[in-house]
Write a protein that holds these residues in place. Structure first.
Motif, PDB file in Angstrom:
ATOM      1  N   ARG A 200       0.825  -1.212   0.000  1.00  0.00           N
ATOM      2  CA  ARG A 200       0.000   0.000   0.000  1.00  0.00           C
ATOM      3  C   ARG A 200       0.858   1.262   0.000  1.00  0.00           C
ATOM      4  O   ARG A 200       0.419   2.315  -0.473  1.00  0.00           O
ATOM      5  CB  ARG A 200      -0.947  -0.016   1.201  1.00  0.00           C
TER       6      ARG A 200
ATOM      7  N   PHE B 247      -7.004  -6.274  -4.786  1.00  0.00           N
ATOM      8  CA  PHE B 247      -7.084  -6.497  -3.347  1.00  0.00           C
ATOM      9  C   PHE B 247      -7.578  -7.910  -3.040  1.00  0.00           C
ATOM     10  O   PHE B 247      -8.069  -8.628  -3.900  1.00  0.00           O
ATOM     11  CB  PHE B 247      -8.026  -5.477  -2.709  1.00  0.00           C
TER      12      PHE B 247
ATOM     13  N   HIS C 241     -10.178  -8.589  -1.230  1.00  0.00           N
ATOM     14  CA  HIS C 241     -11.620  -8.537  -1.485  1.00  0.00           C
ATOM     15  C   HIS C 241     -11.841  -7.689  -2.731  1.00  0.00           C
ATOM     16  O   HIS C 241     -11.167  -6.688  -2.937  1.00  0.00           O
ATOM     17  CB  HIS C 241     -12.348  -7.984  -0.262  1.00  0.00           C
TER      18      HIS C 241
ATOM     19  N   ASN D   3     -13.979  -5.642  -4.195  1.00  0.00           N
ATOM     20  CA  ASN D   3     -14.319  -4.216  -4.225  1.00  0.00           C
ATOM     21  C   ASN D   3     -14.952  -3.781  -5.549  1.00  0.00           C
ATOM     22  O   ASN D   3     -14.723  -2.668  -6.025  1.00  0.00           O
ATOM     23  CB  ASN D   3     -13.073  -3.343  -3.965  1.00  0.00           C
TER      24      ASN D   3
ATOM     25  N   PHE E 105     -18.136  -2.605  -7.910  1.00  0.00           N
ATOM     26  CA  PHE E 105     -19.392  -1.880  -7.697  1.00  0.00           C
ATOM     27  C   PHE E 105     -20.549  -2.874  -7.883  1.00  0.00           C
ATOM     28  O   PHE E 105     -20.737  -3.402  -8.983  1.00  0.00           O
ATOM     29  CB  PHE E 105     -19.526  -0.742  -8.699  1.00  0.00           C
TER      30      PHE E 105
ATOM     31  N   ASN F 250     -18.036  -2.104 -14.546  1.00  0.00           N
ATOM     32  CA  ASN F 250     -16.957  -1.993 -13.567  1.00  0.00           C
ATOM     33  C   ASN F 250     -15.619  -1.720 -14.249  1.00  0.00           C
ATOM     34  O   ASN F 250     -14.816  -0.921 -13.770  1.00  0.00           O
ATOM     35  CB  ASN F 250     -16.861  -3.275 -12.734  1.00  0.00           C
TER      36      ASN F 250
ATOM     37  N   GLN G  41     -15.294 -12.849  -9.900  1.00  0.00           N
ATOM     38  CA  GLN G  41     -15.232 -11.461  -9.441  1.00  0.00           C
ATOM     39  C   GLN G  41     -13.779 -10.966  -9.386  1.00  0.00           C
ATOM     40  O   GLN G  41     -13.476  -9.837  -9.762  1.00  0.00           O
ATOM     41  CB  GLN G  41     -15.881 -11.326  -8.064  1.00  0.00           C
ATOM     42  N   GLN G  42     -12.880 -11.836  -8.913  1.00  0.00           N
ATOM     43  CA  GLN G  42     -11.489 -11.421  -8.822  1.00  0.00           C
ATOM     44  C   GLN G  42     -10.894 -11.218 -10.212  1.00  0.00           C
ATOM     45  O   GLN G  42     -10.075 -10.317 -10.414  1.00  0.00           O
ATOM     46  CB  GLN G  42     -10.674 -12.442  -8.018  1.00  0.00           C
TER      47      GLN G  42
ATOM     48  N   ALA H  28     -11.899  -7.931 -11.324  1.00  0.00           N
ATOM     49  CA  ALA H  28     -11.080  -6.920 -10.645  1.00  0.00           C
ATOM     50  C   ALA H  28      -9.716  -6.778 -11.323  1.00  0.00           C
ATOM     51  O   ALA H  28      -9.179  -5.667 -11.436  1.00  0.00           O
ATOM     52  CB  ALA H  28     -10.907  -7.295  -9.171  1.00  0.00           C
TER      53      ALA H  28
END
Length: 261
Positions: free
Chosen positions: A56, A104, A106, A108, A110, A118, A163-164, A167
């Motif tokens: 980060r 990340f 998770h 994240n 929308f 997205n 989902q990942q 992302a």
């Protein structure tokens, strides 16, 4: 040496004695690392060792308290004047962050937007790309991560692995020069881990520079150019992944790996 040669020769990521505190807790205690262009560096270590915090810091989601971090030769989060560091404005830091993709633990996403929506969000809103161009690129990226048929599907209708992968496509839509992965498979059911790691393998093979916080030792052994073991906010050991995993030199590394391998 030409400017292009100098650019190719400089590290994509250079961390110089990076320290990070949360109040009185010193989480990073002088981390120095170098990642060459096109390399994959995997960070391993126990929970609380500072791995995710370091990641980060690389894109200035966390402010360092000492040391310097450079990405592609640019000092991250600060301007240096007269030997002193001055923190950038949030807007300047956000401009730097556009070139650094982050995935990340998770996802994240929308929840009220489809997979395609997205992926096009940041290029249209941040880079001001035309919608047609962003949609064409997003479709290509969804195809690249094996989800061409899920463009109009909402996150709640996708598995965790899907989902990942959305992302990852979303991060790639900004055409980053560096990708950061913070334990991208740890929230997934075991049978879904492989599909995400497969996309990451393909990314590495394409020459993307990647920093990956992971517990997937098989991935580290197969894909990483460097393996770094962190504990207590310091780098305890680093080296060739295959050599380190087969014959760790530090007792703390041996102890950690004995519980995983």
């Amino acid at each position: 040496m030409s400017v292009a040669e100098q650019s190719a020769d400089q590290p994509m990521v250079l961390a110089d004695r990076v320290c990070k505190n949360f109040g009185t807790l010193q989480v990073l205690k002088g981390i120095s690392l170098e990642v060459r262009r096109g390399e994959v560096l995997c960070l391993i270590g126990p929970s609380g060792s500072g791995k995710s915090t370091f990641l980060r810091c690389v894109n200035h989601l966390e402010i360092v308290n000492a040391g310097r971090l450079y990405v592609d030769g640019d000092l991250i989060g600060y301007r240096e004047r007269g030997g002193k560091l001055h923190e950038m404005s949030p807007r300047e830091a956000a401009l730097q962050r556009r070139d650094i993709g982050m995935v990340f633990q998770h996802f994240n996403l929308f929840p009220h937007r489809t997979a395609l929506e997205n992926v096009i969000e940041a290029p249209t809103q941040v880079k001001k790309q035309s919608k047609d161009k962003a949609v064409a690129r997003a479709k290509d990226l969804l195809d690249r991560v094996g989800l061409a048929d899920k463009a109009d599907t909402y996150p709640a209708q996708l598995s965790g692995g899907q989902q990942q992968r959305v992302a990852i496509a979303r991060a790639l839509a900004m055409d980053p020069k560096l990708m950061l992965f913070d334990e991208p498979t740890s929230a997934l059911d075991p049978e879904l881990v492989g599909e995400v790691l497969g996309v990451m393998r393909e990314l590495a093979a394409s020459g993307m520079t990647m920093l990956v916080v992971t517990h997937e030792m098989g991935f580290a052994r197969e894909v990483a150019d460097q393996l770094v073991f962190m504990d207590g906010g310091v780098v305890m050991e680093k080296g060739d992944p295959r050599e380190m995993l087969a014959d760790p030199q530090h007792e703390r590394t041996k102890s950690f790996l004995s519980k995983l391998l």
